[in-house]
Design a protein around this motif. Structure first.
Motif, PDB file in Angstrom:
ATOM      1  N   THR A   1       1.094   4.287  -2.859  1.00 52.85           N
ATOM      2  CA  THR A   1       0.901   5.714  -2.612  1.00 52.85           C
ATOM      3  C   THR A   1       2.156   6.515  -2.975  1.00 52.85           C
ATOM      4  OG1 THR A   1       1.525   5.445  -0.305  1.00 52.85           O
ATOM      5  CG2 THR A   1      -0.805   5.433  -0.792  1.00 52.85           C
ATOM      6  N   LEU A   2       3.331   5.948  -2.704  1.00 51.81           N
ATOM      7  CA  LEU A   2       4.570   6.659  -3.064  1.00 51.81           C
ATOM      8  C   LEU A   2       4.664   6.851  -4.565  1.00 51.81           C
ATOM      9  CD1 LEU A   2       7.190   4.964  -0.738  1.00 51.81           C
ATOM     10  CD2 LEU A   2       6.576   7.367  -0.743  1.00 51.81           C
TER      11      LEU A   2
ATOM     12  N   LEU B   1       2.200   6.857  -6.770  1.00 54.27           N
ATOM     13  CA  LEU B   1       1.158   7.773  -7.244  1.00 54.27           C
ATOM     14  C   LEU B   1       1.536   9.224  -6.998  1.00 54.27           C
ATOM     15  CD1 LEU B   1      -2.177   6.094  -6.050  1.00 54.27           C
ATOM     16  CD2 LEU B   1      -1.324   6.255  -8.377  1.00 54.27           C
ATOM     17  N   ASP B   2       2.263   9.482  -5.912  1.00 48.70           N
ATOM     18  CA  ASP B   2       2.554  10.849  -5.511  1.00 48.70           C
ATOM     19  C   ASP B   2       3.818  11.392  -6.166  1.00 48.70           C
ATOM     20  OD1 ASP B   2       1.430  12.888  -3.848  1.00 48.70           O
ATOM     21  OD2 ASP B   2       3.238  12.801  -2.650  1.00 48.70           O
TER      22      ASP B   2
ATOM     23  N   MET C   1      -1.839  13.378   3.143  1.00 49.94           N
ATOM     24  CA  MET C   1      -0.615  12.723   2.702  1.00 49.94           C
ATOM     25  C   MET C   1      -0.860  11.841   1.483  1.00 49.94           C
ATOM     26  SD  MET C   1       1.525  10.297   5.191  1.00 49.94           S
ATOM     27  CE  MET C   1       2.095  11.139   6.591  1.00 49.94           C
ATOM     28  N   TRP C   2      -2.047  11.268   1.409  1.00 54.06           N
ATOM     29  CA  TRP C   2      -2.329  10.294   0.347  1.00 54.06           C
ATOM     30  C   TRP C   2      -2.996  10.904  -0.873  1.00 54.06           C
ATOM     31  CZ3 TRP C   2      -4.138   8.155   5.359  1.00 54.06           C
ATOM     32  CH2 TRP C   2      -3.115   7.451   5.992  1.00 54.06           C
ATOM     33  N   ILE C   3      -3.183  12.228  -0.851  1.00 53.42           N
ATOM     34  CA  ILE C   3      -3.715  12.884  -2.045  1.00 53.42           C
ATOM     35  C   ILE C   3      -2.528  13.464  -2.806  1.00 53.42           C
ATOM     36  CG2 ILE C   3      -5.267  14.672  -2.903  1.00 53.42           C
ATOM     37  CD1 ILE C   3      -6.717  14.481  -0.206  1.00 53.42           C
ATOM     38  N   ASN C   4      -2.506  13.263  -4.099  1.00 49.07           N
ATOM     39  CA  ASN C   4      -1.389  13.734  -4.918  1.00 49.07           C
ATOM     40  C   ASN C   4      -1.048  15.193  -4.614  1.00 49.07           C
ATOM     41  OD1 ASN C   4      -0.151  14.986  -7.370  1.00 49.07           O
ATOM     42  ND2 ASN C   4      -0.125  12.833  -7.941  1.00 49.07           N
ATOM     43  N   PHE C   5       0.237  15.466  -4.353  1.00 48.51           N
ATOM     44  CA  PHE C   5       0.603  16.811  -3.887  1.00 48.51           C
ATOM     45  C   PHE C   5       0.375  17.882  -4.948  1.00 48.51           C
ATOM     46  CE2 PHE C   5       4.663  18.369  -5.634  1.00 48.51           C
ATOM     47  CZ  PHE C   5       5.140  17.250  -6.296  1.00 48.51           C
TER      48      PHE C   5
ATOM     49  N   ARG D   1       7.148   7.746   7.096  1.00 47.86           N
ATOM     50  CA  ARG D   1       6.350   7.523   5.901  1.00 47.86           C
ATOM     51  C   ARG D   1       5.580   6.213   5.997  1.00 47.86           C
ATOM     52  NH1 ARG D   1      10.305   9.006   0.944  1.00 47.86           N
ATOM     53  NH2 ARG D   1       9.042  10.608  -0.005  1.00 47.86           N
ATOM     54  N   GLU D   2       5.054   5.897   7.161  1.00 51.08           N
ATOM     55  CA  GLU D   2       4.415   4.603   7.312  1.00 51.08           C
ATOM     56  C   GLU D   2       2.935   4.685   6.947  1.00 51.08           C
ATOM     57  OE1 GLU D   2       5.279   3.870  11.444  1.00 51.08           O
ATOM     58  OE2 GLU D   2       5.621   6.015  11.497  1.00 51.08           O
ATOM     59  N   VAL D   3       2.418   3.582   6.413  1.00 47.59           N
ATOM     60  CA  VAL D   3       0.985   3.525   6.178  1.00 47.59           C
ATOM     61  C   VAL D   3       0.345   2.964   7.425  1.00 47.59           C
ATOM     62  CG1 VAL D   3      -0.764   2.126   5.068  1.00 47.59           C
ATOM     63  CG2 VAL D   3       0.874   3.357   3.702  1.00 47.59           C
TER      64      VAL D   3
ATOM     65  N   MET E   1       0.829  -1.206   0.000  1.00 48.28           N
ATOM     66  CA  MET E   1       0.000   0.000   0.000  1.00 48.28           C
ATOM     67  C   MET E   1       0.866   1.259   0.000  1.00 48.28           C
ATOM     68  SD  MET E   1      -3.133  -0.709  -0.109  1.00 48.28           S
ATOM     69  CE  MET E   1      -3.795   0.891   0.356  1.00 48.28           C
ATOM     70  N   LEU E   2       1.908   1.220   0.829  1.00 52.83           N
ATOM     71  CA  LEU E   2       2.827   2.359   0.899  1.00 52.83           C
ATOM     72  C   LEU E   2       3.490   2.572  -0.454  1.00 52.83           C
ATOM     73  CD1 LEU E   2       4.093   4.441   2.682  1.00 52.83           C
ATOM     74  CD2 LEU E   2       5.682   2.753   3.533  1.00 52.83           C
TER      75      LEU E   2
END
Lengths: 269, 265
Positions: free
Chosen positions: A196-197, A199-200, B103-107, B261-263, A192-193
């Motif tokens: 997200t990494l 995608l960002d 954090m999880w939305i595209n910057f 940076r942990e989920v 999951m991490l």
């Protein structure tokens, strides 16, 4: 009255975080082209554009495909690395761990630029093969998978592996049937991490991507330089959709994890 | 001959991957930084960086922007994390999620949203480049500061606070002498999460119409001009800065730390 100030502070910070996102969400359902303008009427035009426009659709699907593929590769590599490293000699283990830390502490821009110089400039790999892009994203993600799996290995009871061997399992069988299942939570959160990494990411993508390919990040940055209002407002819709997806995923995960916690508690009793 | 399976061998693919695509690229960067277009060894790129007022100005501007952003993040994040961690709220975990969810939305999309708001408030956002960049970066990196602070404040042993109070310390003294020193690992980890990206993330500046260069913009412009040797020198300088920051912060930080940076699952 004592509790009033802290609550007020939290509300102010929440406003700072959410007002831009929510206001953009409201305006994405209107025909307005700037935020703050008067709202004449509501429309789904932006959402229709988002899926009707071929360029936008390809860009979104490309971003998702890249994230899933590179996260999958990163998860396999990172998990194998963590398991192998954990059982290696001290020197190998610490060397692997140090090398793994490099991309974690390094700036993304340096990681991206260095991969670009090695693969594209020095070795002449064609950008259009997606190899530099894929490599870049796996370098970005795999170290975090490694770091997610490692704690689960430390928590694990090492006797289980020995017991499996004593009961006649081959080392490979013991690994896949006994060790691996216990690592699943770590592997999943690492995956999951990684998604997200990926995608960002902006910087690694820019320096390694084929010139005709865009991810959401690179596309948005280019779109802000161009003046097409239709694209601009369609991206508002995209932002709103992503926000909603994140909210749903967070709620779902929280629900399942608290359920799991309860089950664990019952099992202990 | 059949090679016997050994679980240690599982790390070979990953080790090879790290050597090929993490260590080798950095060595290539060092090589490129000290050579010119003809492949001859030279200090020209290094001299060029430190003898030009433009690039030195960029370095200073980057530090000014990064330090201001870090302080802003800390000023907002510390009270927030403190309130969240020490509140009696039963599901404070859910409350924390509210603060770190962005954090999880595209910057780039989040900065777009911020830009629209700033434009609505200020009119011409290009008129306040520095302030807007600080606001943008703070907006971007705030969750990464809140998370490590929250984690370290949550771990704090409540008995220590009570002991300090029982021994006669007032609330301010308890905070200054007990809470703050014990949250240093969280502060350090938060600073590393914010300081470095805010020296390099030039996209935030570009999107908010700040045309001043930071260190990252230099790499971007050398990339666009195919000037690999100069770009490598900038990367190397950034690597040295990163190395120094890591050396300093390693003395303070927690061992099992993946940089916040942990989920959360």
């Amino acid at each position: 009255m004592k509790k009033f100030a802290p609550v007020l502070w939290l509300c102010i910070v929440l406003c700072f975080i959410y007002v831009p996102i929510l206001l953009l969400a409201v305006y994405s359902f209107t025909d307005a082209t700037t935020v703050g303008a008067g709202i004449n009427g509501f429309s789904f035009e932006n959402y229709i554009n988002l899926f009707a426009n071929e360029e936008l659709r390809d860009m979104i699907l490309g971003t998702i495909a890249l994230a899933l593929v590179s996260a999958t590769i990163a998860t396999i590599l990172g998990t194998l690395g963590a398991v192998g490293g954990f059982y290696s000699k001290k020197l190998t283990k610490s060397m692997l761990h140090s090398a793994n830390q490099i991309p974690v502490v390094n700036a993304d821009i340096v990681t991206g630029f260095s991969i670009c110089v090695l693969l594209i400039v020095l070795l002449g790999v064609n950008k259009d093969t997606f190899i530099p892009l894929g490599v870049g994203h796996v370098v970005l993600c795999a170290p975090f998978v490694y770091l997610s799996v490692l704690p689960k290995l430390k928590q694990m009871d090492n006797n289980l592996y020995e017991a499996a061997l004593d009961l006649g399992a081959s080392p490979a069988q013991a690994l896949f049937r006994v060790v691996l299942p216990q690592l699943v939570p770590g592997i999943l959160s690492g995956f999951m991490l990684a998604v997200t990494l990926s995608l960002d990411d902006y910087f690694i993508t820019t320096y390694t991507k084929p010139s005709t390919f865009d991810t959401i990040s690179t596309y948005v940055v280019n779109a802000t330089k161009g003046g097409q209002t239709e694209i601009k407002t369609a991206l508002w819709a995209l932002s709103t959709l992503i926000f909603l997806i994140v909210v749903v995923v967070v709620i779902l995960m929280n629900a399942t994890s608290s359920k799991r916690r309860k089950e664990n508690k019952n099992a202990e009793i | 001959m059949k090679v016997r399976f050994n679980r240690k061998q599982l790390c070979i693919p990953y080790a090879a991957f790290l050597i090929l695509f993490v260590i080798l690229p950095l060595l290539v960067i060092i090589y490129y930084a000290f050579t010119n277009g003809e492949g001859q060894f030279t200090f020209d790129n290094l001299v060029a960086f430190f003898s030009s007022t433009n690039t030195i100005g960029t370095l200073i501007y980057s530090f000014a922007l990064a330090i201001t952003t870090t302080l802003c993040c800390l000023a907002i994040a510390y009270p927030t994390a403190y309130i969240l961690a020490r509140s009696g709220f039963r599901k404070k975990y859910v409350l924390l999620l509210l603060f770190i969810m962005p954090m999880w939305i595209n910057f780039t999309l989040r900065i777009t949203a911020l830009k629209e708001i700033l434009t609505a408030i200020e009119g011409n956002i290009a008129a306040y480049p520095f302030i807007n960049s600080v606001i943008g970066m703070t907006y971007d990196f705030l969750p990464f500061m809140i998370l490590p602070l929250y984690t370290s404040l949550l771990k704090l042993d409540k008995n220590l606070l009570e002991a300090a109070q029982d021994l006669g310390a007032n609330k301010l003294r308890v905070f200054m002498r007990v809470t703050l020193p014990l949250s240093v690992p969280g502060i350090i980890s938060g600073i590393t999460m914010v300081l470095l990206p805010s020296m390099t993330n030039y996209v935030v500046l570009d999107m908010l119409y700040n045309s001043t260069y930071i260190m990252g913009s230099l790499i971007g412009s050398y990339f666009n001009g195919f000037e690999w040797h100069s770009g490598s020198m900038i990367s190397l300088i950034l690597l040295v800065i990163i190395f120094i920051i890591t050396l300093v912060t390693n003395r303070f930080s927690d061992k099992d730390d993946n940089g916040g940076r942990e989920v959360i699952l």
